[in-house]
Scaffold this motif. Sequence first.
Motif, PDB file in Angstrom:
ATOM      1  N   UNK A  39       5.752  -6.264 -16.113  1.00 45.02           N
ATOM      2  CA  UNK A  39       6.425  -7.538 -15.800  1.00 45.02           C
ATOM      3  C   UNK A  39       7.357  -7.078 -14.861  1.00 45.02           C
ATOM      4  N   UNK A  40       8.054  -6.247 -14.689  1.00 44.93           N
ATOM      5  CA  UNK A  40       9.157  -5.811 -13.495  1.00 44.93           C
ATOM      6  C   UNK A  40       8.341  -5.552 -12.298  1.00 44.93           C
ATOM      7  N   UNK A  41       7.201  -4.994 -12.468  1.00 44.29           N
ATOM      8  CA  UNK A  41       6.312  -4.895 -11.228  1.00 44.29           C
ATOM      9  C   UNK A  41       5.807  -6.037 -10.805  1.00 44.29           C
ATOM     10  N   UNK A  42       5.359  -6.954 -11.439  1.00 40.49           N
ATOM     11  CA  UNK A  42       4.897  -8.003 -10.985  1.00 40.49           C
ATOM     12  C   UNK A  42       5.940  -8.991 -10.629  1.00 40.49           C
ATOM     13  N   UNK A  43       7.376  -9.116 -11.071  1.00 42.36           N
ATOM     14  CA  UNK A  43       8.347  -9.787 -10.395  1.00 42.36           C
ATOM     15  C   UNK A  43       8.888  -9.131  -9.149  1.00 42.36           C
TER      16      UNK A  43
ATOM     17  N   UNK B 162       0.905  -1.183  -0.114  1.00 46.01           N
ATOM     18  CA  UNK B 162       0.074  -0.031  -0.011  1.00 46.01           C
ATOM     19  C   UNK B 162       1.005   1.199   0.070  1.00 46.01           C
ATOM     20  N   UNK B 163       1.997   1.317   0.922  1.00 46.89           N
ATOM     21  CA  UNK B 163       2.800   2.212   0.642  1.00 46.89           C
ATOM     22  C   UNK B 163       3.672   2.630  -0.618  1.00 46.89           C
ATOM     23  N   UNK B 164       4.001   1.525  -1.354  1.00 45.40           N
ATOM     24  CA  UNK B 164       4.606   1.576  -2.472  1.00 45.40           C
ATOM     25  C   UNK B 164       3.840   2.092  -3.447  1.00 45.40           C
ATOM     26  N   UNK B 165       2.407   1.801  -3.296  1.00 44.37           N
ATOM     27  CA  UNK B 165       1.593   2.321  -4.282  1.00 44.37           C
ATOM     28  C   UNK B 165       1.097   3.681  -4.021  1.00 44.37           C
TER      29      UNK B 165
ATOM     30  N   UNK C  55       2.836   5.920  -2.616  1.00 44.72           N
ATOM     31  CA  UNK C  55       3.896   7.044  -3.063  1.00 44.72           C
ATOM     32  C   UNK C  55       4.515   6.656  -4.441  1.00 44.72           C
ATOM     33  N   UNK C  56       3.727   5.959  -5.112  1.00 49.51           N
ATOM     34  CA  UNK C  56       4.135   5.619  -6.668  1.00 49.51           C
ATOM     35  C   UNK C  56       5.589   5.370  -6.806  1.00 49.51           C
ATOM     36  N   UNK C  57       5.892   4.717  -5.862  1.00 48.74           N
ATOM     37  CA  UNK C  57       7.254   3.997  -6.173  1.00 48.74           C
ATOM     38  C   UNK C  57       7.624   3.290  -7.152  1.00 48.74           C
ATOM     39  N   UNK C  58       6.729   2.281  -7.506  1.00 47.18           N
ATOM     40  CA  UNK C  58       6.672   1.159  -8.738  1.00 47.18           C
ATOM     41  C   UNK C  58       6.133   1.951 -10.101  1.00 47.18           C
ATOM     42  N   UNK C  59       5.765   3.263  -9.844  1.00 49.16           N
ATOM     43  CA  UNK C  59       5.112   3.613 -11.274  1.00 49.16           C
ATOM     44  C   UNK C  59       5.987   3.614 -12.368  1.00 49.16           C
ATOM     45  N   UNK C  60       7.174   3.716 -12.427  1.00 46.97           N
ATOM     46  CA  UNK C  60       8.174   3.635 -13.652  1.00 46.97           C
ATOM     47  C   UNK C  60       8.536   2.276 -14.070  1.00 46.97           C
ATOM     48  N   UNK C  61       8.162   1.188 -13.219  1.00 47.45           N
ATOM     49  CA  UNK C  61       8.388  -0.179 -13.606  1.00 47.45           C
ATOM     50  C   UNK C  61       7.370  -0.670 -14.750  1.00 47.45           C
ATOM     51  N   UNK C  62       7.880  -1.445 -15.547  1.00 43.12           N
ATOM     52  CA  UNK C  62       7.201  -2.082 -16.542  1.00 43.12           C
ATOM     53  C   UNK C  62       6.096  -3.137 -15.898  1.00 43.12           C
TER      54      UNK C  62
END
Length: 95
Positions: free
Chosen positions: A57-61, A43-46, A48-55
């Motif tokens: 596939x990378x986000x899923x991994x 929830x924190x990562x979401x 604060x948009x930490x994973x926003x730049x991940x593809x």
Amino acid sequence: AAAHDVGHPGLNNAFLISTESNEAQRWNEVSVNENGHLYTVLGLLQRHKVLESFTPADKQSFKAMLRRLVLHTDMEKHSQLITDFVAMATETIAA
């Protein structure tokens, strides 16, 4: 390391389960604290948009790896991992 205890209530899984806490019910009495930690950190990562730049596939991994790392900090699972590791190492050395 920071994710594995985020939001820890200061009570162990056995206590949460034996007292039939809301958390134990929410996580079906399985890795209660660890599931809570994972839920909080994702929830924190979401937020604060930490994973926003991940593809995608990378986000899923990344999420899969984080899930494995956090859920395996449950001492019940950790003990089995150590047992498995020692058995594998012993077999490798003996070979």
